[in-house]
Design an enzyme around this catalytic site. Structure first.
Site, PDB file in Angstrom:
ATOM      1  CG  ASN A   1       4.438  -1.696   5.183  1.00  0.00           C
ATOM      2  OD1 ASN A   1       5.560  -1.997   5.577  1.00  0.00           O
ATOM      3  ND2 ASN A   1       3.477  -2.601   5.094  1.00  0.00           N
TER       4      ASN A   1
ATOM      5  CG  ASP B   1      -5.392   5.820   2.516  1.00  0.00           C
ATOM      6  OD1 ASP B   1      -5.382   5.393   3.691  1.00  0.00           O
ATOM      7  OD2 ASP B   1      -4.556   6.618   2.066  1.00  0.00           O
TER       8      ASP B   1
ATOM      9  CB  CYS C   1      -0.978  -0.025   1.180  1.00  0.00           C
ATOM     10  SG  CYS C   1      -0.193   0.005   2.813  1.00  0.00           S
TER      11      CYS C   1
ATOM     12  CB  CYS D   1      -3.626   1.585   7.077  1.00  0.00           C
ATOM     13  SG  CYS D   1      -3.387   3.037   8.114  1.00  0.00           S
ATOM     14  NE  ARG D   2      -4.504   1.533   1.803  1.00  0.00           N
ATOM     15  CZ  ARG D   2      -4.332   2.307   0.742  1.00  0.00           C
ATOM     16  NH1 ARG D   2      -5.194   2.249  -0.249  1.00  0.00           N
ATOM     17  NH2 ARG D   2      -3.302   3.122   0.665  1.00  0.00           N
ATOM     18  CB  SER D   3       0.298  -3.496   2.779  1.00  0.00           C
ATOM     19  OG  SER D   3       1.152  -2.588   3.404  1.00  0.00           O
TER      20      SER D   3
END
Ligand code: 4NP
Length: 153
Positions: free
Chosen positions: A14, A126, A11, A16-18
């Site tokens: 690095n 996001d 993401c 939050c999402r990934s």
């Protein structure tokens, strides 16, 4: 030479999402007793060395997944050889990965939610600048993408 799949989730930050995708895939692979190398990274460098966002950690932990020990790092050129799959959380990050990709790269690039079924080209939104509910949506998205990808490996 090993047939072990290796997946890098990517993401922007690095944090939050990934890392949530990494945690989701670790959990699914463990439940399925699958031997898979899993990591995550960001296309940006602002948060290098940081633990995942507290909201990301809390959401994952609610689902029994502890991601507190992960630390943010930036995507590196060797990742395109080290991993069999590099999976971007959104189209902006996929474009950035395609731009960075060395000519002789071996990793296969894809978009997370293209593994989830449904319409193609969707982004994992996001959640960084929003509220806690965004992280609930992120968890659902990364679990769907991870489950779809795992089924193909
Ligand atoms: P991520 O979320 O890409 O899911 O880790 C973000 C984290 C930080 C920023 C943007 C997105 N930032 O601009 O600092």
């Amino acid at each position: 030479m090993s047939d072990t799949p290796s997946i890098l989730f990517v993401c922007l930050g690095n944090i939050c999402r990934s890392p949530m995708a990494e945690g989701a895939m670790r959990k699914l692979a463990e439940l399925d007793k699958r031997d898979i190398q899993i990591d995550s990274a960001g296309t940006g460098s602002w948060h290098v060395g940081e633990a995942p966002d507290r909201r990301a950690q809390a959401t994952a932990l609610k689902h029994g997944v502890d991601i507190s020990n992960l630390r943010a790092r930036q995507v590196a050129p060797e990742d395109f050889h080290r991993f069999t799959h590099i999976v971007a959380m959104d189209r902006n990050n996929l474009s950035e990965l395609r731009r960075m990709k060395p000519a002789n790269a071996t990793a296969e690039l894809s978009l997370m939610l293209d593994h989830a079924g449904g319409p193609g080209g969707r982004d994992v939104a996001d959640p960084y600048y929003g509220g806690a509910e965004g992280f609930v949506e992120t968890w659902r998205d990364v679990m769907e993408g991870a489950a779809g990808l795992l089924a193909k490996l």
